[in-house]
Design a protein around this motif. Structure first.
Motif, PDB file in Angstrom:
ATOM      1  N   ILE A 232     -30.898   5.427  21.249  1.00  0.00           N
ATOM      2  CA  ILE A 232     -31.164   5.931  19.895  1.00  0.00           C
ATOM      3  C   ILE A 232     -30.297   5.204  18.871  1.00  0.00           C
ATOM      4  O   ILE A 232     -30.767   4.818  17.793  1.00  0.00           O
ATOM      5  CB  ILE A 232     -30.912   7.450  19.821  1.00  0.00           C
ATOM      6  CG1 ILE A 232     -31.951   8.194  20.657  1.00  0.00           C
ATOM      7  CG2 ILE A 232     -30.941   7.946  18.375  1.00  0.00           C
ATOM      8  CD1 ILE A 232     -31.655   9.672  20.835  1.00  0.00           C
ATOM      9  N   VAL A 233     -29.026   4.980  19.214  1.00  0.00           N
ATOM     10  CA  VAL A 233     -28.104   4.329  18.280  1.00  0.00           C
ATOM     11  C   VAL A 233     -28.364   2.838  18.176  1.00  0.00           C
ATOM     12  O   VAL A 233     -28.353   2.265  17.082  1.00  0.00           O
ATOM     13  CB  VAL A 233     -26.642   4.591  18.713  1.00  0.00           C
ATOM     14  CG1 VAL A 233     -25.680   3.752  17.887  1.00  0.00           C
ATOM     15  CG2 VAL A 233     -26.304   6.059  18.555  1.00  0.00           C
ATOM     16  N   SER A 234     -28.622   2.189  19.316  1.00  0.00           N
ATOM     17  CA  SER A 234     -28.770   0.732  19.321  1.00  0.00           C
ATOM     18  C   SER A 234     -30.131   0.265  18.826  1.00  0.00           C
ATOM     19  O   SER A 234     -30.240  -0.800  18.211  1.00  0.00           O
ATOM     20  CB  SER A 234     -28.510   0.182  20.724  1.00  0.00           C
ATOM     21  OG  SER A 234     -29.478   0.667  21.647  1.00  0.00           O
ATOM     22  N   GLU A 235     -31.183   1.053  19.085  1.00  0.00           N
ATOM     23  CA  GLU A 235     -32.533   0.644  18.683  1.00  0.00           C
ATOM     24  C   GLU A 235     -33.302   1.808  18.067  1.00  0.00           C
ATOM     25  O   GLU A 235     -34.343   2.228  18.574  1.00  0.00           O
ATOM     26  CB  GLU A 235     -33.296   0.094  19.884  1.00  0.00           C
ATOM     27  CG  GLU A 235     -32.656  -1.125  20.537  1.00  0.00           C
ATOM     28  CD  GLU A 235     -33.512  -1.708  21.643  1.00  0.00           C
ATOM     29  OE1 GLU A 235     -34.580  -2.286  21.316  1.00  0.00           O
ATOM     30  OE2 GLU A 235     -33.138  -1.564  22.810  1.00  0.00           O
ATOM     31  N   PRO A 236     -32.823   2.366  16.953  1.00  0.00           N
ATOM     32  CA  PRO A 236     -33.496   3.530  16.356  1.00  0.00           C
ATOM     33  C   PRO A 236     -34.916   3.242  15.893  1.00  0.00           C
ATOM     34  O   PRO A 236     -35.794   4.103  15.997  1.00  0.00           O
ATOM     35  CB  PRO A 236     -32.583   3.880  15.173  1.00  0.00           C
ATOM     36  CG  PRO A 236     -31.862   2.607  14.859  1.00  0.00           C
ATOM     37  CD  PRO A 236     -31.655   1.933  16.177  1.00  0.00           C
ATOM     38  N   GLU A 237     -35.149   2.008  15.392  1.00  0.00           N
ATOM     39  CA  GLU A 237     -36.503   1.661  14.929  1.00  0.00           C
ATOM     40  C   GLU A 237     -37.499   1.674  16.081  1.00  0.00           C
ATOM     41  O   GLU A 237     -38.678   1.993  15.887  1.00  0.00           O
ATOM     42  CB  GLU A 237     -36.493   0.272  14.264  1.00  0.00           C
ATOM     43  CG  GLU A 237     -35.682   0.197  12.985  1.00  0.00           C
ATOM     44  CD  GLU A 237     -34.207  -0.084  13.255  1.00  0.00           C
ATOM     45  OE1 GLU A 237     -33.824  -0.156  14.449  1.00  0.00           O
ATOM     46  OE2 GLU A 237     -33.440  -0.200  12.290  1.00  0.00           O
TER      47      GLU A 237
ATOM     48  N   PHE B  91     -21.549   5.376  13.529  1.00  0.00           N
ATOM     49  CA  PHE B  91     -21.226   5.261  14.944  1.00  0.00           C
ATOM     50  C   PHE B  91     -20.901   3.814  15.305  1.00  0.00           C
ATOM     51  O   PHE B  91     -19.978   3.528  16.055  1.00  0.00           O
ATOM     52  CB  PHE B  91     -22.408   5.769  15.769  1.00  0.00           C
ATOM     53  CG  PHE B  91     -22.141   5.802  17.252  1.00  0.00           C
ATOM     54  CD1 PHE B  91     -21.107   6.561  17.763  1.00  0.00           C
ATOM     55  CD2 PHE B  91     -22.925   5.076  18.122  1.00  0.00           C
ATOM     56  CE1 PHE B  91     -20.855   6.609  19.129  1.00  0.00           C
ATOM     57  CE2 PHE B  91     -22.693   5.111  19.484  1.00  0.00           C
ATOM     58  CZ  PHE B  91     -21.656   5.882  19.985  1.00  0.00           C
ATOM     59  N   ARG B  92     -21.671   2.870  14.739  1.00  0.00           N
ATOM     60  CA  ARG B  92     -21.426   1.468  15.038  1.00  0.00           C
ATOM     61  C   ARG B  92     -20.070   1.018  14.504  1.00  0.00           C
ATOM     62  O   ARG B  92     -19.362   0.240  15.133  1.00  0.00           O
ATOM     63  CB  ARG B  92     -22.547   0.610  14.446  1.00  0.00           C
ATOM     64  CG  ARG B  92     -23.863   0.745  15.215  1.00  0.00           C
ATOM     65  CD  ARG B  92     -24.978  -0.031  14.575  1.00  0.00           C
ATOM     66  NE  ARG B  92     -26.213   0.126  15.329  1.00  0.00           N
ATOM     67  CZ  ARG B  92     -27.398  -0.319  14.921  1.00  0.00           C
ATOM     68  NH1 ARG B  92     -27.496  -0.941  13.763  1.00  0.00           N
ATOM     69  NH2 ARG B  92     -28.474  -0.147  15.664  1.00  0.00           N
TER      70      ARG B  92
ATOM     71  N   SER C 283     -25.690  21.358  11.835  1.00  0.00           N
ATOM     72  CA  SER C 283     -27.145  21.336  11.709  1.00  0.00           C
ATOM     73  C   SER C 283     -27.628  20.315  10.701  1.00  0.00           C
ATOM     74  O   SER C 283     -28.758  19.852  10.773  1.00  0.00           O
ATOM     75  CB  SER C 283     -27.650  22.732  11.322  1.00  0.00           C
ATOM     76  OG  SER C 283     -27.087  23.147  10.088  1.00  0.00           O
ATOM     77  N   GLY C 284     -26.765  19.944   9.744  1.00  0.00           N
ATOM     78  CA  GLY C 284     -27.179  18.981   8.736  1.00  0.00           C
ATOM     79  C   GLY C 284     -26.737  17.568   9.036  1.00  0.00           C
ATOM     80  O   GLY C 284     -26.931  16.662   8.223  1.00  0.00           O
ATOM     81  N   ALA C 285     -26.143  17.335  10.194  1.00  0.00           N
ATOM     82  CA  ALA C 285     -25.603  16.018  10.523  1.00  0.00           C
ATOM     83  C   ALA C 285     -26.707  15.066  10.957  1.00  0.00           C
ATOM     84  O   ALA C 285     -27.581  15.431  11.736  1.00  0.00           O
ATOM     85  CB  ALA C 285     -24.561  16.142  11.622  1.00  0.00           C
ATOM     86  N   PRO C 286     -26.674  13.806  10.499  1.00  0.00           N
ATOM     87  CA  PRO C 286     -27.632  12.803  10.966  1.00  0.00           C
ATOM     88  C   PRO C 286     -27.465  12.543  12.462  1.00  0.00           C
ATOM     89  O   PRO C 286     -26.426  12.853  13.047  1.00  0.00           O
ATOM     90  CB  PRO C 286     -27.260  11.553  10.146  1.00  0.00           C
ATOM     91  CG  PRO C 286     -26.516  12.069   8.973  1.00  0.00           C
ATOM     92  CD  PRO C 286     -25.784  13.282   9.454  1.00  0.00           C
ATOM     93  N   ILE C 287     -28.467  11.928  13.071  1.00  0.00           N
ATOM     94  CA  ILE C 287     -28.439  11.715  14.515  1.00  0.00           C
ATOM     95  C   ILE C 287     -27.270  10.843  14.933  1.00  0.00           C
ATOM     96  O   ILE C 287     -26.588  11.134  15.921  1.00  0.00           O
ATOM     97  CB  ILE C 287     -29.771  11.096  14.986  1.00  0.00           C
ATOM     98  CG1 ILE C 287     -30.910  12.089  14.770  1.00  0.00           C
ATOM     99  CG2 ILE C 287     -29.699  10.700  16.450  1.00  0.00           C
ATOM    100  CD1 ILE C 287     -32.273  11.562  15.113  1.00  0.00           C
ATOM    101  N   THR C 288     -27.012   9.766  14.207  1.00  0.00           N
ATOM    102  CA  THR C 288     -25.920   8.877  14.597  1.00  0.00           C
ATOM    103  C   THR C 288     -24.582   9.605  14.559  1.00  0.00           C
ATOM    104  O   THR C 288     -23.702   9.359  15.393  1.00  0.00           O
ATOM    105  CB  THR C 288     -25.866   7.654  13.678  1.00  0.00           C
ATOM    106  OG1 THR C 288     -25.868   8.083  12.307  1.00  0.00           O
ATOM    107  CG2 THR C 288     -27.054   6.744  13.916  1.00  0.00           C
ATOM    108  N   VAL C 289     -24.420  10.523  13.616  1.00  0.00           N
ATOM    109  CA  VAL C 289     -23.190  11.308  13.526  1.00  0.00           C
ATOM    110  C   VAL C 289     -23.094  12.258  14.710  1.00  0.00           C
ATOM    111  O   VAL C 289     -22.023  12.425  15.310  1.00  0.00           O
ATOM    112  CB  VAL C 289     -23.150  12.086  12.203  1.00  0.00           C
ATOM    113  CG1 VAL C 289     -22.018  13.099  12.194  1.00  0.00           C
ATOM    114  CG2 VAL C 289     -23.003  11.125  11.024  1.00  0.00           C
TER     115      VAL C 289
END
Length: 286
Positions: free
Chosen positions: A34-39, A235-236, A8-14
């Protein structure tokens, strides 16, 4: 066997790194965006995300839920917070500045590496390693250096551990284990064919298998009795550089936890290690 939930506390990329291999193809498109273009994603509605990757809006909702959120609005808010944290690390241009930025982001990411661990799985793994008759450590490919360090560090605290470099010899050794033994398999993806064969051989022998991996569900986790999911530093990094820095840091901490079980025995073993190091380094120190 064991399948710990998304932390539950993990960031999205994780979260993406941990469950991407289990997502449906349409959900995977959303996760990859989400991973490639989060902004970009943080500025888009669910429908706009769906239109951009060519899926239905419902796929965006399902992807959000697969990553552990109630829906896309909650994912979007979490992503905004994560991006804000990333922005705090910028030491400017130049080699030193870029190096410091990378090191700071890696240090932050390492704090997230334990966010997917399940406490029962961890405590169970520590107990198995501490009381096993034999500890056999296995890895192939990029995880081999991590496994080698784990075996060496366990031995240095008085918990003797074995490691065999050859992939076929690993399977032979694993098949000779007993129900009193433990086979620790280190595999970032959990899909290395040689490591899977060795894990299966250990299971056939009745030994307990502990998986140290970066993905919550894989062929390896399906075989293991205890699963320790160590989120990659990023992730990258996992995709582009095959980084094992998170696993390397984790095994160091794991050995310390096992040492606490041994107490006096570990302290005595460390004393012997220091004596040996002193004898071997003495003539080289000026």
């Amino acid at each position: 066997m064991a399948e710990p939930p998304v932390g539950s506390g993990a960031p999205i990329t994780v979260r993406v790194a941990a469950v991407r291999n289990t997502l449906q193809p349409t959900e995977r498109r959303v996760a990859d965006l989400i991973v490639s273009e989060p902004e970009l994603v943080v500025e888009l509605t669910a429908q706009q995300v769906a239109d951009r990757v060519g899926v239905a809006r419902s796929s965006v909702v399902r992807a959000s839920q697969s990553l552990g959120y109630r829906g896309y609005p909650q994912l979007r808010m979490a992503l905004a917070g994560e991006l804000g944290a990333h922005d705090s690390f910028d030491h400017g241009e130049g080699a030193i500045g870029r190096l410091r930025t990378v090191m700071d982001r890696t240090a932050r990411a390492l704090n997230n590496s334990t966010s997917l661990l399940d406490v029962d799985e961890l405590e169970g793994a520590i107990d198995l390693i501490a009381r096993a008759r034999r500890v056999f450590v296995v890895a192939n490919g990029l995880s081999a250096s991590v496994a080698s360090n784990l075996a060496t560090r366990l031995t240095s605290i008085g918990r003797s551990a074995e490691i065999v470099p050859d992939a076929v010899s690993q399977q032979i050794a694993a098949r000779q284990l007993t129900p009193d033994d433990v086979c620790v398999v280190v595999s970032g993806t959990g899909t290395n064919e040689f490591s899977l064969r060795t894990a299966a051989a250990a299971v056939s022998a009745g030994a307990n298998v502990i998986a140290i991996t970066s993905f919550q569900k894989s062929d390896l986790t399906g075989l293991a009795h205890r699963v320790l999911v160590v989120a990659p530093a990023s992730f990258r990094d996992e995709l582009e550089h095959y980084s094992r820095v998170a696993q390397a840091a984790f095994v160091e901490a794991l050995v310390d936890l096992v040492a606490e079980v041994f107490a006096d025995r570990a302290q005595h073993a460390r004393g012997l290690v220091l004596e040996i190091l002193s004898d071997n380094l003495g003539d080289t120190i000026s």
